[in-house]
Write an enzyme that holds these catalytic residues in place. Structure first.
Site, PDB file in Angstrom:
ATOM      1  N   ASP A  15       0.222  -1.148  -0.221  1.00 27.84           N
ATOM      2  CA  ASP A  15       0.257  -0.075   0.115  1.00 27.84           C
ATOM      3  C   ASP A  15       0.787   0.437  -0.507  1.00 27.84           C
ATOM      4  O   ASP A  15       0.578   2.194   1.058  1.00 27.84           O
ATOM      5  CB  ASP A  15      -1.385   0.147   1.150  1.00 27.84           C
ATOM      6  CG  ASP A  15      -2.286  -1.023   1.863  1.00 27.84           C
ATOM      7  OD1 ASP A  15      -1.739  -1.703   0.187  1.00 27.84           O
ATOM      8  OD2 ASP A  15      -3.138  -1.289   2.107  1.00 27.84           O
ATOM      9  N   ASP A  57      -4.450  -0.683  -1.462  1.00 22.67           N
ATOM     10  CA  ASP A  57      -5.734  -0.881  -1.117  1.00 22.67           C
ATOM     11  C   ASP A  57      -6.871  -0.304  -1.928  1.00 22.67           C
ATOM     12  O   ASP A  57      -6.504   0.994  -2.617  1.00 22.67           O
ATOM     13  CB  ASP A  57      -5.773   0.223   0.538  1.00 22.67           C
ATOM     14  CG  ASP A  57      -6.251   0.258   1.248  1.00 22.67           C
ATOM     15  OD1 ASP A  57      -7.126  -1.216   1.366  1.00 22.67           O
ATOM     16  OD2 ASP A  57      -7.366   0.458   1.760  1.00 22.67           O
ATOM     17  N   HIS A  59     -10.716   0.720  -2.275  1.00 21.21           N
ATOM     18  CA  HIS A  59     -11.914   0.185  -1.912  1.00 21.21           C
ATOM     19  C   HIS A  59     -13.140   1.296  -2.550  1.00 21.21           C
ATOM     20  O   HIS A  59     -12.700   2.220  -3.792  1.00 21.21           O
ATOM     21  CB  HIS A  59     -12.168   1.837  -0.187  1.00 21.21           C
ATOM     22  CG  HIS A  59     -11.166   0.172   0.258  1.00 21.21           C
ATOM     23  ND1 HIS A  59     -11.200  -0.542   0.527  1.00 21.21           N
ATOM     24  CD2 HIS A  59     -10.515   1.590   1.164  1.00 21.21           C
ATOM     25  CE1 HIS A  59     -10.270  -0.707   1.514  1.00 21.21           C
ATOM     26  NE2 HIS A  59      -9.564   0.222   2.122  1.00 21.21           N
ATOM     27  N   SER A  65     -14.753   0.097   6.139  1.00 19.51           N
ATOM     28  CA  SER A  65     -14.005   1.132   7.195  1.00 19.51           C
ATOM     29  C   SER A  65     -14.374   2.863   6.864  1.00 19.51           C
ATOM     30  O   SER A  65     -13.361   3.234   7.787  1.00 19.51           O
ATOM     31  CB  SER A  65     -12.873   0.826   6.215  1.00 19.51           C
ATOM     32  OG  SER A  65     -12.204   1.157   5.423  1.00 19.51           O
ATOM     33  N   HIS A  76     -10.570   6.907   2.226  1.00 22.76           N
ATOM     34  CA  HIS A  76      -9.465   6.071   1.294  1.00 22.76           C
ATOM     35  C   HIS A  76      -9.598   5.621   0.273  1.00 22.76           C
ATOM     36  O   HIS A  76     -10.225   4.734   0.434  1.00 22.76           O
ATOM     37  CB  HIS A  76      -8.229   6.480   2.797  1.00 22.76           C
ATOM     38  CG  HIS A  76      -8.124   5.229   3.216  1.00 22.76           C
ATOM     39  ND1 HIS A  76      -9.054   4.609   4.104  1.00 22.76           N
ATOM     40  CD2 HIS A  76      -7.278   3.361   2.576  1.00 22.76           C
ATOM     41  CE1 HIS A  76      -9.568   3.516   4.538  1.00 22.76           C
ATOM     42  NE2 HIS A  76      -8.349   2.409   3.267  1.00 22.76           N
ATOM     43  N   LYS A 101      -6.593  -5.288  -3.148  1.00 26.09           N
ATOM     44  CA  LYS A 101      -7.569  -5.917  -1.912  1.00 26.09           C
ATOM     45  C   LYS A 101      -8.574  -5.263  -1.481  1.00 26.09           C
ATOM     46  O   LYS A 101      -7.939  -3.617  -1.222  1.00 26.09           O
ATOM     47  CB  LYS A 101      -6.475  -6.362  -0.734  1.00 26.09           C
ATOM     48  CG  LYS A 101      -5.673  -4.529   0.275  1.00 26.09           C
ATOM     49  CD  LYS A 101      -4.941  -5.599   0.794  1.00 26.09           C
ATOM     50  CE  LYS A 101      -3.787  -3.920   1.862  1.00 26.09           C
ATOM     51  NZ  LYS A 101      -4.793  -3.152   2.011  1.00 26.09           N
ATOM     52  N   GLU A 108     -13.364  -5.974   5.187  1.00 20.74           N
ATOM     53  CA  GLU A 108     -11.609  -5.267   5.694  1.00 20.74           C
ATOM     54  C   GLU A 108     -10.652  -5.696   4.826  1.00 20.74           C
ATOM     55  O   GLU A 108      -9.897  -4.492   3.858  1.00 20.74           O
ATOM     56  CB  GLU A 108     -11.427  -5.083   7.050  1.00 20.74           C
ATOM     57  CG  GLU A 108     -10.100  -3.989   7.980  1.00 20.74           C
ATOM     58  CD  GLU A 108     -10.546  -2.804   6.958  1.00 20.74           C
ATOM     59  OE1 GLU A 108      -9.836  -2.518   6.322  1.00 20.74           O
ATOM     60  OE2 GLU A 108     -10.926  -1.587   8.006  1.00 20.74           O
ATOM     61  N   ALA A 136       0.713   0.623   6.416  1.00 21.84           N
ATOM     62  CA  ALA A 136       1.188   1.196   7.626  1.00 21.84           C
ATOM     63  C   ALA A 136       1.215   0.596   8.381  1.00 21.84           C
ATOM     64  O   ALA A 136       0.896  -0.844   8.297  1.00 21.84           O
ATOM     65  CB  ALA A 136      -0.495   2.200   8.072  1.00 21.84           C
ATOM     66  N   CYS A 140      -1.990  -2.212   7.587  1.00 22.06           N
ATOM     67  CA  CYS A 140      -1.971  -3.214   6.604  1.00 22.06           C
ATOM     68  C   CYS A 140      -0.564  -4.152   6.755  1.00 22.06           C
ATOM     69  O   CYS A 140      -0.632  -5.307   6.570  1.00 22.06           O
ATOM     70  CB  CYS A 140      -2.028  -3.175   5.349  1.00 22.06           C
ATOM     71  SG  CYS A 140      -3.572  -1.980   4.883  1.00 22.06           S
TER      72      CYS A 140
HETATM   73  C1  VGL Z   1      -4.949   0.866   5.607  1.00 19.38           C
HETATM   74  C2  VGL Z   1      -6.139   1.946   7.335  1.00 19.38           C
HETATM   75  C3  VGL Z   1      -7.296   1.461   6.425  1.00 19.38           C
HETATM   76  C4  VGL Z   1      -2.948   0.222   5.539  1.00 19.38           C
HETATM   77  C5  VGL Z   1      -5.688  -0.070   5.282  1.00 19.38           C
HETATM   78  O1  VGL Z   1      -2.691   0.009   4.090  1.00 19.38           O
HETATM   79  O2  VGL Z   1      -3.156   0.485   6.904  1.00 19.38           O
HETATM   80  N1  VGL Z   1      -4.654   1.456   7.067  1.00 19.38           N
HETATM   81  N2  VGL Z   1      -7.152   1.280   5.117  1.00 19.38           N
HETATM   82 ZN    ZN Z   2      -8.298   0.609   3.309  1.00 14.06          ZN
END
Ligand code: VGL
Ligand code: ZN
Length: 187
Positions: A15, A57, A59, A65, A76, A101, A108, A136, A140
């Protein structure tokens, strides 16, 4: 870096997207600082013929989420937006394997292994060891590393190539400890 990539390894970049960097919708503090570090690992992977995988990521706008939908995050990485794109300064090789994903509104999917078929894809490529960096650390990356260990891969976490959200102080450190206890090597 003294650690070396070798045949049977893969480099997995989690990500590294605009929305997780400063200026994005869900900025990870200093998230952009992972880019030059990971670019050096990409060079090494290319030199050694090691596959590079990048997760995204991705979405739908009504993802669970997101706060308006009852989740804990600002909207996001909505598919089709600039925020969902991988950072343009990440020097991904043309042949990098992209893994999306979080595509289903009701799931989630923090982990790059969750619902993506990634474990099977890596096994098919005879990968046994996976080097992980990205964003992060406490979400993730953590979920990805724990899933990869569960799936039987040997895991090296590139400490300089990841950053935590640290919504609660110490989340990043706790995630590192948890991954270490589960068998990940922090390099
Ligand atoms: C993530 C919060 C929500 C990540 C993804 O990539 O760490 N964190 N969606
Ligand atoms: Zn996310």
């Amino acid at each position: 870096m003294k650690e070396r990539l070798e045949p049977g390894d893969a480099l997995l970049l989690v990500d590294v997207q605009n929305d997780f960097c400063p200026g994005g919708a869900l900025p990870v503090p200093s998230g952009d600082e992972v880019v030059p570090v990971l670019n050096r690992w990409i060079q090494e992977a290319k030199a050694e013929g090691v596959p590079v995988v990048a997760s995204r990521d991705r979405h739908p706008p009504d993802h669970r989420s997101f706060r308006p939908n009852g989740g804990i995050w600002p909207a996001h990485c909505v598919r089709g937006t600039e925020g969902a794109e991988i950072r343009s300064d990440l020097a991904l090789p043309e042949e990098a394997i992209l893994v999306d994903k979080g595509k289903r509104a009701k799931e989630e999917n923090y982990s790059a292994f969750d619902g993506t078929g990634l474990a099977a894809k890596l096994r098919k490529a005879d990968v046994r060891r996976v080097w992980v960096g990205g964003l992060a650390l406490d979400y993730c990356v953590r979920a990805t590393v724990l899933d990869a260990l569960e799936a039987g891969f040997e895991i090296f976490l590139i400490r300089e190539g990841t950053r935590p959200v640290d919504a609660n102080p110490g989340d990043g450190e706790r995630a590192l400890e948890e991954m270490r206890r589960a068998g990940a090597k922090i390099v």
